[in-house]
Design a protein around this motif. Structure first.
Motif, PDB file in Angstrom:
ATOM      1  N   LYS A 181     122.123  43.506  26.767  1.00 30.05           N
ATOM      2  CA  LYS A 181     121.047  44.374  26.283  1.00 30.05           C
ATOM      3  C   LYS A 181     120.997  44.320  24.757  1.00 30.05           C
ATOM      4  N   LEU A 182     119.794  44.191  24.240  1.00 32.76           N
ATOM      5  CA  LEU A 182     119.604  44.082  22.800  1.00 32.76           C
ATOM      6  C   LEU A 182     119.539  45.461  22.154  1.00 32.76           C
ATOM      7  N   THR A 183     120.314  45.650  21.085  1.00 40.27           N
ATOM      8  CA  THR A 183     120.131  46.792  20.198  1.00 40.27           C
ATOM      9  C   THR A 183     119.287  46.304  19.022  1.00 40.27           C
ATOM     10  N   VAL A 184     119.071  47.150  18.040  1.00 37.23           N
ATOM     11  CA  VAL A 184     118.285  46.737  16.877  1.00 37.23           C
ATOM     12  C   VAL A 184     119.086  45.823  15.947  1.00 37.23           C
ATOM     13  N   LEU A 185     120.422  45.832  16.067  1.00 38.69           N
ATOM     14  CA  LEU A 185     121.252  45.088  15.119  1.00 38.69           C
ATOM     15  C   LEU A 185     120.988  43.587  15.111  1.00 38.69           C
ATOM     16  N   PRO A 186     120.887  42.892  16.252  1.00 38.55           N
ATOM     17  CA  PRO A 186     120.619  41.447  16.179  1.00 38.55           C
ATOM     18  C   PRO A 186     119.332  41.111  15.436  1.00 38.55           C
ATOM     19  N   PHE A 187     118.316  41.968  15.539  1.00 35.87           N
ATOM     20  CA  PHE A 187     117.061  41.730  14.829  1.00 35.87           C
ATOM     21  C   PHE A 187     117.254  41.903  13.319  1.00 35.87           C
ATOM     22  N   LEU A 188     118.035  42.920  12.928  1.00 41.04           N
ATOM     23  CA  LEU A 188     118.290  43.139  11.503  1.00 41.04           C
ATOM     24  C   LEU A 188     119.107  41.992  10.912  1.00 41.04           C
ATOM     25  N   ILE A 189     120.084  41.507  11.681  1.00 40.14           N
ATOM     26  CA  ILE A 189     120.895  40.378  11.206  1.00 40.14           C
ATOM     27  C   ILE A 189     120.025  39.132  11.037  1.00 40.14           C
ATOM     28  N   THR A 190     119.110  38.922  11.984  1.00 37.36           N
ATOM     29  CA  THR A 190     118.200  37.778  11.878  1.00 37.36           C
ATOM     30  C   THR A 190     117.311  37.894  10.645  1.00 37.36           C
ATOM     31  N   ALA A 191     116.835  39.106  10.368  1.00 35.23           N
ATOM     32  CA  ALA A 191     116.011  39.316   9.173  1.00 35.23           C
ATOM     33  C   ALA A 191     116.811  39.048   7.902  1.00 35.23           C
ATOM     34  N   MET A 192     118.080  39.469   7.875  1.00 34.77           N
ATOM     35  CA  MET A 192     118.935  39.180   6.722  1.00 34.77           C
ATOM     36  C   MET A 192     119.080  37.672   6.528  1.00 34.77           C
TER      37      MET A 192
ATOM     38  N   GLY B  96     140.848  53.339  12.886  1.00 32.03           N
ATOM     39  CA  GLY B  96     140.110  53.322  11.633  1.00 32.03           C
ATOM     40  C   GLY B  96     139.053  52.222  11.646  1.00 32.03           C
ATOM     41  N   LEU B  97     138.437  52.015  10.494  1.00 32.52           N
ATOM     42  CA  LEU B  97     137.345  51.061  10.383  1.00 32.52           C
ATOM     43  C   LEU B  97     137.868  49.629  10.307  1.00 32.52           C
ATOM     44  N   MET B  98     137.319  48.748  11.155  1.00 32.28           N
ATOM     45  CA  MET B  98     137.618  47.327  11.095  1.00 32.28           C
ATOM     46  C   MET B  98     136.311  46.574  10.874  1.00 32.28           C
ATOM     47  N   VAL B  99     136.400  45.364  10.310  1.00 29.84           N
ATOM     48  CA  VAL B  99     135.193  44.592   9.997  1.00 29.84           C
ATOM     49  C   VAL B  99     135.312  43.189  10.586  1.00 29.84           C
ATOM     50  N   PRO B 100     134.998  43.031  11.886  1.00 33.77           N
ATOM     51  CA  PRO B 100     134.950  41.689  12.470  1.00 33.77           C
ATOM     52  C   PRO B 100     133.839  40.873  11.828  1.00 33.77           C
ATOM     53  N   VAL B 101     133.967  39.548  11.902  1.00 34.27           N
ATOM     54  CA  VAL B 101     133.025  38.651  11.228  1.00 34.27           C
ATOM     55  C   VAL B 101     132.309  37.773  12.248  1.00 34.27           C
ATOM     56  N   ILE B 102     130.973  37.819  12.229  1.00 35.87           N
ATOM     57  CA  ILE B 102     130.158  36.910  13.037  1.00 35.87           C
ATOM     58  C   ILE B 102     129.964  35.643  12.208  1.00 35.87           C
ATOM     59  N   LYS B 103     130.638  34.574  12.599  1.00 34.59           N
ATOM     60  CA  LYS B 103     130.576  33.321  11.844  1.00 34.59           C
ATOM     61  C   LYS B 103     129.226  32.624  12.081  1.00 34.59           C
ATOM     62  N   ASP B 104     128.674  32.049  11.022  1.00 33.41           N
ATOM     63  CA  ASP B 104     127.413  31.291  11.090  1.00 33.41           C
ATOM     64  C   ASP B 104     126.300  32.091  11.770  1.00 33.41           C
ATOM     65  N   ALA B 105     126.165  33.348  11.363  1.00 32.91           N
ATOM     66  CA  ALA B 105     125.155  34.221  11.966  1.00 32.91           C
ATOM     67  C   ALA B 105     123.746  33.714  11.725  1.00 32.91           C
TER      68      ALA B 105
ATOM     69  N   SER C 174     109.304  42.401   5.373  1.00 33.49           N
ATOM     70  CA  SER C 174     108.190  41.591   5.881  1.00 33.49           C
ATOM     71  C   SER C 174     108.526  40.956   7.221  1.00 33.49           C
ATOM     72  N   PHE C 175     109.796  40.656   7.453  1.00 35.91           N
ATOM     73  CA  PHE C 175     110.214  40.102   8.743  1.00 35.91           C
ATOM     74  C   PHE C 175     110.327  41.195   9.809  1.00 35.91           C
ATOM     75  N   ILE C 176     110.966  42.305   9.450  1.00 39.76           N
ATOM     76  CA  ILE C 176     111.210  43.369  10.432  1.00 39.76           C
ATOM     77  C   ILE C 176     109.904  43.983  10.915  1.00 39.76           C
TER      78      ILE C 176
END
Length: 424
Positions: A249-260, A298-307, A413-415
């Motif tokens: 299921k898609l959340t809004v995050l994949p769309f925001l990452i694509t716009a970035m 606590g807060l962790m920051v995993p990395v999506i490589k080659d997003a 403009s993308f979003i």
């Protein structure tokens, strides 16, 4: 009698020492084989140390917060053997159990486990005699429980040794029963006064504190906030989820990452790292996205490589996998390294705006604030629109305000045009 010396094994390539996050035994405890000795942490990965022998704990290597060298003796255990024994340090931790209940089923899974009883017998059997009521253990005895159960018990002021359980470890349901039958309840008219508590800052919390202090001390932050109309994007997301098939299921995050990813090539100074000691800025061609994830530790920051090269479906899979592994403590060290820019989101709890803190050596981070349906005047008509603010914090030594504002406008403009966003 003999003394077994359990040495701290190699728990990661290139790791020279690990920090004691929590002891689960004390000197004088009589333990069984595979008993949980301690939680050790390095590079934000927490590993459970378990005893390979049964016996009596006679010596511990240090206190919570101490750093212990790989290969040094962590715990000495008195056994029934005839000569002293030493535990050789393993060469790899690939089979090492991970902290935060990595092998313990979730409560939802527990509910789905089949109950084995006499119902499966081919013929009726006599009614079983009542089982004796489980008894609490002696005060101070070692009790098996997941880290989340231990934390909840500490918050409630409950001694786990006094909690009755019918299984091999105390679970959340056992805490609920303890509260019910011992006069405990959740008050809806106010909370009870709690005693002051002194907490030693160790483990991941210490690393977070050090990193945040260094970031705010060394980096001159500035933050821009822009409002985005996500009405069309939400309609597109709903349509894609309806026909997603086997996709997550898609959340809004994949769309925001694509716009970035689509906006960054025009503004490469934001997808950069800054070595302030060498005075060198590296503008990265690939976007490796740091994705902040909240865990029990606590807060962790995993990395999506080659997003930048992934579809919204692939990004959704990566988000689910990395967030799940971070929360259970199973995440690999490589998945926590190499970010070139970061994204932080608290979902519906995100607030109207925020000022995210940059993770050096990166120079930019975006925070996703909550989505709201707001009244908007459009062509003289009052209409409802879904709005969301994005907050962009930048390192002012590297990124100029004009570049930051221009980058946000490019993202906007993308979003606000999903067809353009999802086109190749």
């Amino acid at each position: 009698m003999a003394t077994y010396k359990f040495k701290l094994p190699d728990i990661g390539e290139g790791i020279a020492e690990a920090e004691i996050v929590e002891w689960h035994v004390k000197v004088g405890d009589v333990i069984e084989e595979d008993a949980h000795l301690a939680d050790m942490m390095t590079d934000k990965a927490t590993v459970e140390m378990e005893s390979p022998v049964a016996g009596k704990v006679v010596k511990l290597a240090g206190e919570v917060g101490d750093q212990i060298a790989i290969g040094s003796v962590l715990v000495e255990i008195e056994t029934d053997g005839e000569s002293p024994v030493e535990e050789p340090a393993p060469e790899s931790d690939e089979e090492m159990p991970i902290a935060d209940g990595a092998e313990e089923p979730t409560e939802a899974q527990e509910e789905e486990l089949p109950v084995m009883d006499k119902a499966e017998a081919p013929a009726p059997a006599p009614a079983p005699s009542p089982e004796p009521e489980p008894e609490p253990q002696a005060k101070g005895a070692h009790v098996l429980a997941s880290p989340t159960v231990r934390q909840r018990a500490r918050d409630l002021g409950i001694d786990l040794a006094q909690v009755k359980t019918t299984s091999d470890r105390v679970r959340h349901a056992d805490l609920d029963a303890y509260l019910l039958y011992n006069g405990g309840s959740v008050s809806h008219g106010g909370s009870a006064t709690r005693a002051d508590e002194t907490i030693k800052v160790v483990g991941m919390r210490r690393k977070i504190a050090e990193n945040m202090q260094a970031a705010k001390r060394k980096i001159p932050h500035f933050t821009l906030v822009e409002e985005f109309d996500v009405t069309a994007l939400e309609d597109t997301r709903a349509m894609m989820n309806k026909d997603r098939g086997d996709n997550p299921k898609l959340t809004v995050l994949p769309f925001l990452i694509t716009a970035m990813a689509k906006a960054l090539p025009a503004w490469p100074m934001l997808n950069a790292t800054y070595d302030d000691e060498a005075n060198v800025i590296t503008r990265h061609g690939a976007m490796h996205l740091g994705m902040a994830a909240q865990t029990d530790s606590g807060l962790m920051v995993p990395v999506i490589k080659d997003a930048h090269g992934k579809s919204v479906w692939q990004l959704a899979r990566d988000i689910n996998r990395l967030a799940g592994e971070a929360r259970t403590g199973k995440i690999a060290r490589d998945d926590l390294q190499g970010a070139t820019i970061s994204l932080s989101s608290l979902g519906p709890m995100g607030g109207i705006t925020s000022t995210p803190v940059i993770a050096p050596p990166q120079v930019a981070i975006i925070a996703v604030n909550k989505m709201q349906e707001l009244p908007v005047i459009e062509d003289g008509e009052l209409v409802a629109k879904k709005k969301m603010n994005l907050s962009l914090s930048c390192d002012h030594r590297v990124v100029d305000g004009w570049d930051a504002a221009s980058f946000l406008q490019e993202m906007k403009s993308f979003i606000e045009n999903p067809i353009r966003l999802l086109s190749a």
